[in-house]
Design a protein around this motif. Structure first.
Motif, PDB file in Angstrom:
ATOM      1  N   ILE A 277       0.928  -1.325   0.025  1.00 50.06           N
ATOM      2  CA  ILE A 277      -0.062  -0.022   0.063  1.00 50.06           C
ATOM      3  C   ILE A 277       0.989   1.295   0.130  1.00 50.06           C
ATOM      4  CG2 ILE A 277      -1.859   1.184   1.288  1.00 50.06           C
ATOM      5  CD1 ILE A 277      -2.805  -1.304   2.281  1.00 50.06           C
ATOM      6  N   TRP A 278       0.818   2.108  -1.145  1.00 42.78           N
ATOM      7  CA  TRP A 278       1.763   3.522  -1.018  1.00 42.78           C
ATOM      8  C   TRP A 278       0.946   4.223  -0.342  1.00 42.78           C
ATOM      9  CZ3 TRP A 278       5.267   3.871  -5.796  1.00 42.78           C
ATOM     10  CH2 TRP A 278       6.045   5.171  -5.645  1.00 42.78           C
ATOM     11  N   SER A 292     -10.661  -7.172   3.705  1.00 43.13           N
ATOM     12  CA  SER A 292     -11.085  -8.454   3.973  1.00 43.13           C
ATOM     13  C   SER A 292      -9.841  -9.148   4.976  1.00 43.13           C
ATOM     14  CB  SER A 292     -11.427  -9.222   3.192  1.00 43.13           C
ATOM     15  OG  SER A 292     -10.600  -9.970   2.414  1.00 43.13           O
ATOM     16  N   PRO A 293      -9.948  -9.901   6.188  1.00 36.41           N
ATOM     17  CA  PRO A 293      -8.682 -10.400   6.817  1.00 36.41           C
ATOM     18  C   PRO A 293      -7.695 -11.262   5.648  1.00 36.41           C
ATOM     19  CG  PRO A 293     -10.726 -10.839   7.985  1.00 36.41           C
ATOM     20  CD  PRO A 293     -11.065 -10.343   6.867  1.00 36.41           C
ATOM     21  N   ALA A 294      -8.448 -11.925   4.715  1.00 41.75           N
ATOM     22  CA  ALA A 294      -7.686 -12.433   3.773  1.00 41.75           C
ATOM     23  C   ALA A 294      -6.786 -11.633   3.112  1.00 41.75           C
ATOM     24  CB  ALA A 294      -8.471 -13.517   2.793  1.00 41.75           C
ATOM     25  N   ASN A 295      -7.482 -10.420   2.359  1.00 40.16           N
ATOM     26  CA  ASN A 295      -6.447  -9.420   1.948  1.00 40.16           C
ATOM     27  C   ASN A 295      -5.400  -8.786   2.909  1.00 40.16           C
ATOM     28  OD1 ASN A 295      -7.273 -10.065  -0.867  1.00 40.16           O
ATOM     29  ND2 ASN A 295      -9.310  -8.999  -0.709  1.00 40.16           N
ATOM     30  N   GLN A 296      -5.820  -8.398   4.077  1.00 38.99           N
ATOM     31  CA  GLN A 296      -5.041  -7.884   4.804  1.00 38.99           C
ATOM     32  C   GLN A 296      -3.837  -8.578   5.116  1.00 38.99           C
ATOM     33  OE1 GLN A 296      -7.312  -7.429   8.566  1.00 38.99           O
ATOM     34  NE2 GLN A 296      -8.058  -5.535   7.929  1.00 38.99           N
ATOM     35  N   LYS A 297      -3.997  -9.884   5.082  1.00 38.37           N
ATOM     36  CA  LYS A 297      -2.621 -10.831   5.254  1.00 38.37           C
ATOM     37  C   LYS A 297      -1.683 -10.652   4.055  1.00 38.37           C
ATOM     38  CE  LYS A 297      -4.764 -14.181   8.433  1.00 38.37           C
ATOM     39  NZ  LYS A 297      -5.201 -15.664   8.563  1.00 38.37           N
ATOM     40  N   LYS A 298      -2.130 -10.359   2.872  1.00 37.71           N
ATOM     41  CA  LYS A 298      -1.479 -10.227   1.661  1.00 37.71           C
ATOM     42  C   LYS A 298      -0.616  -8.711   1.635  1.00 37.71           C
ATOM     43  CE  LYS A 298      -4.756 -12.396  -1.465  1.00 37.71           C
ATOM     44  NZ  LYS A 298      -5.431 -12.422  -2.720  1.00 37.71           N
ATOM     45  N   VAL A 299      -0.875  -7.712   2.432  1.00 37.19           N
ATOM     46  CA  VAL A 299      -0.363  -6.597   2.560  1.00 37.19           C
ATOM     47  C   VAL A 299       1.042  -6.831   3.327  1.00 37.19           C
ATOM     48  CG1 VAL A 299      -0.199  -4.322   3.550  1.00 37.19           C
ATOM     49  CG2 VAL A 299      -2.409  -5.365   2.588  1.00 37.19           C
ATOM     50  N   LYS A 300       2.161  -6.766   2.547  1.00 34.15           N
ATOM     51  CA  LYS A 300       3.407  -7.002   2.885  1.00 34.15           C
ATOM     52  C   LYS A 300       4.178  -5.734   3.210  1.00 34.15           C
ATOM     53  CE  LYS A 300       4.950  -6.722  -1.988  1.00 34.15           C
ATOM     54  NZ  LYS A 300       5.631  -7.597  -3.140  1.00 34.15           N
ATOM     55  N   ALA A 301       3.661  -4.668   2.897  1.00 34.28           N
ATOM     56  CA  ALA A 301       4.370  -3.610   3.577  1.00 34.28           C
ATOM     57  C   ALA A 301       3.284  -2.156   3.341  1.00 34.28           C
ATOM     58  CB  ALA A 301       5.653  -3.244   3.027  1.00 34.28           C
ATOM     59  N   ALA A 336      10.403  -0.563  -1.474  1.00 38.52           N
ATOM     60  CA  ALA A 336       9.293  -1.579  -1.679  1.00 38.52           C
ATOM     61  C   ALA A 336       9.342  -2.060  -2.905  1.00 38.52           C
ATOM     62  CB  ALA A 336       8.082  -0.730  -1.377  1.00 38.52           C
ATOM     63  N   SER A 337       8.458  -3.116  -3.184  1.00 42.49           N
ATOM     64  CA  SER A 337       8.137  -3.718  -4.383  1.00 42.49           C
ATOM     65  C   SER A 337       6.825  -3.875  -4.787  1.00 42.49           C
ATOM     66  CB  SER A 337       8.776  -5.230  -4.235  1.00 42.49           C
ATOM     67  OG  SER A 337       7.999  -5.840  -2.987  1.00 42.49           O
ATOM     68  N   ALA A 338       6.733  -3.960  -5.989  1.00 40.76           N
ATOM     69  CA  ALA A 338       5.501  -4.152  -6.437  1.00 40.76           C
ATOM     70  C   ALA A 338       4.724  -5.385  -6.401  1.00 40.76           C
ATOM     71  CB  ALA A 338       5.345  -3.777  -8.185  1.00 40.76           C
ATOM     72  N   ASP A 367       1.451  -3.353 -12.619  1.00 42.67           N
ATOM     73  CA  ASP A 367       2.288  -3.145 -11.337  1.00 42.67           C
ATOM     74  C   ASP A 367       1.574  -2.294 -10.555  1.00 42.67           C
ATOM     75  OD1 ASP A 367       4.586  -4.511 -12.704  1.00 42.67           O
ATOM     76  OD2 ASP A 367       4.725  -2.690 -13.843  1.00 42.67           O
ATOM     77  N   TYR A 368       0.684  -1.278 -10.584  1.00 47.50           N
ATOM     78  CA  TYR A 368       0.001  -0.666  -9.666  1.00 47.50           C
ATOM     79  C   TYR A 368      -1.481  -0.394 -10.072  1.00 47.50           C
ATOM     80  CZ  TYR A 368       0.993   3.536 -12.328  1.00 47.50           C
ATOM     81  OH  TYR A 368       1.015   4.411 -13.438  1.00 47.50           O
TER      82      TYR A 368
END
Length: 372
Positions: A277-278, A292-301, A336-338, A367-368
């Protein structure tokens, strides 16, 4: 690519009487101009004159539904009937006199249900179409049969909603698809819509929830879900009026936010294994909380340019029921990475955001995606 002019069949000429005449009318109309009306009498003369001035050579119809106006809107439209019909534009007017209006979605649906055109040209009663509008959008619809067609606009009063107007007129054809998650709403705005009636009916009717319901955004997203395209005539074809009584002001930010987050999760995040998340500030954290909880877990930074935020090192999601509470790293954007979800407002950084994105050589839509 204008369709040829066609002679209308009058009642005396029709061999089968009134039913055959009505069937001929339904077969003959190329474009129905769909116009919901509510207390618009002060704008209607200019709006209707512009319809009269269209250079389209096919057959047209004006379909008006009056949503319980308390002024003389319906009387004004009726006064234009003879002039419009003399120009070859058939006129259908109906409405209701209930104590309260039923809303824009309801009024549009009623105007569409009584219309006969193969194509629909949506017209707000307070806006003014330029003479080429119907012709050019009709041609574009022939090339893009399952699409919502928009156009560029002139904002009135000049200078009102400056950033929004610039966005309407300058996003590219590709961005009409990639920027559907931004807070601006549909990338082709509702007052400029033009589409085939067959496509409209496939997508479905407008939501009739009334005041506060973003019926245009709901329809726009559903059209995309159905595989519909988005296109724009790159010419100014509408004078788009801004005023405090416009229906759009009744829609809350939270309502729009939820629709956008849900659509983003459905269309983009469901395809990604992880993402950044930029924006480590208010808007970025808000997006995280709404996932959603599942997508929160996908946020690496999170990533940012603000050294104070970066030095904190982590964002801790205090409201989480997880133990330990999730801690998401905060990085400088160069570290950060895409892929990224960009939660920085467009056109607000003097070009700095755009320069930073360009420096990473990223491709929008891959990429974004912009969310704000």
């Amino acid at each position: 690519m204008n369709p040829p002019k066609r002679l209308r069949v009058t009642q005396n000429e029709a061999s089968g009487g009134e039913e055959e005449e009505e069937e001929e009318r339904r077969r003959a109309v190329d474009v129905s101009i769909i116009m919901p009306v509510y207390n618009a009498s002060c704008w209607l003369d200019e709006c209707l004159q512009a319809i009269l001035d269209q250079d389209f050579t096919g057959t047209m119809e004006l379909s008006v539904f009056d949503d319980a106006s308390t002024d003389d809107s319906r009387k004004v439209v009726e006064a234009w009937r003879d002039r419009l019909e003399a120009r070859g534009i058939s006129v259908v007017i109906s409405g209701h006199n209930s104590a309260k209006p039923r809303g824009v979605g309801y009024a549009k649906n009623k105007a569409i249900s009584q219309s006969c055109g193969q194509y629909l040209c949506f017209q707000d009663a307070d806006d003014v179409m330029l003479p080429e509008r119907v012709c050019l959008q009709y041609e574009a619809s022939l090339l893009h049969p399952n699409s919502l067609i928009g156009c560029k606009v002139q904002r009135l009063p000049e200078g009102s909603t400056e950033r929004y107007t610039r966005w309407i007129n300058t996003i590219t054809q590709d961005q009409l698809t990639t920027q559907v998650y931004t807070s601006h709403g549909p990338t082709v705005i509702m007052p400029t819509w033009f589409c085939s009636k067959s496509w409209f009916l496939k997508v479905g009717w407008f939501d009739e929830g009334g005041k506060g319901v973003p019926e245009d955004l709901l329809f726009f997203y559903h059209s995309i879900r159905q595989g519909g395209g988005v296109a724009r005539v790159d010419q100014c074809l509408l004078v788009y009026r801004y005023h405090e009584k416009a229906a759009t002001h009744s829609v809350t930010e939270e309502t729009i936010w939820k629709l956008r987050v849900d659509f983003l999760q459905e269309r983009v995040l469901s395809q990604w294994e992880s993402f950044t998340i930029w924006n480590a500030g208010k808007q970025g954290r808000k997006l995280y909380r709404w996932l959603s909880p599942a997508n929160q877990k996908k946020v690496k930074a999170f990533c940012d340019v603000d050294e104070n935020k970066i030095q904190k090192g982590f964002y801790t999601y205090e409201e989480s029921k997880q133990r330990p509470k999730p801690k998401i790293p905060i990085l400088h954007y160069k570290d950060a990475s895409a892929p990224f979800i960009i939660c920085v407002k467009l056109d607000m950084t003097g070009g700095v955001l755009e320069e930073n994105l360009n420096s990473l050589q990223l491709k929008e839509g891959k990429d974004y995606y912009h969310f704000n």
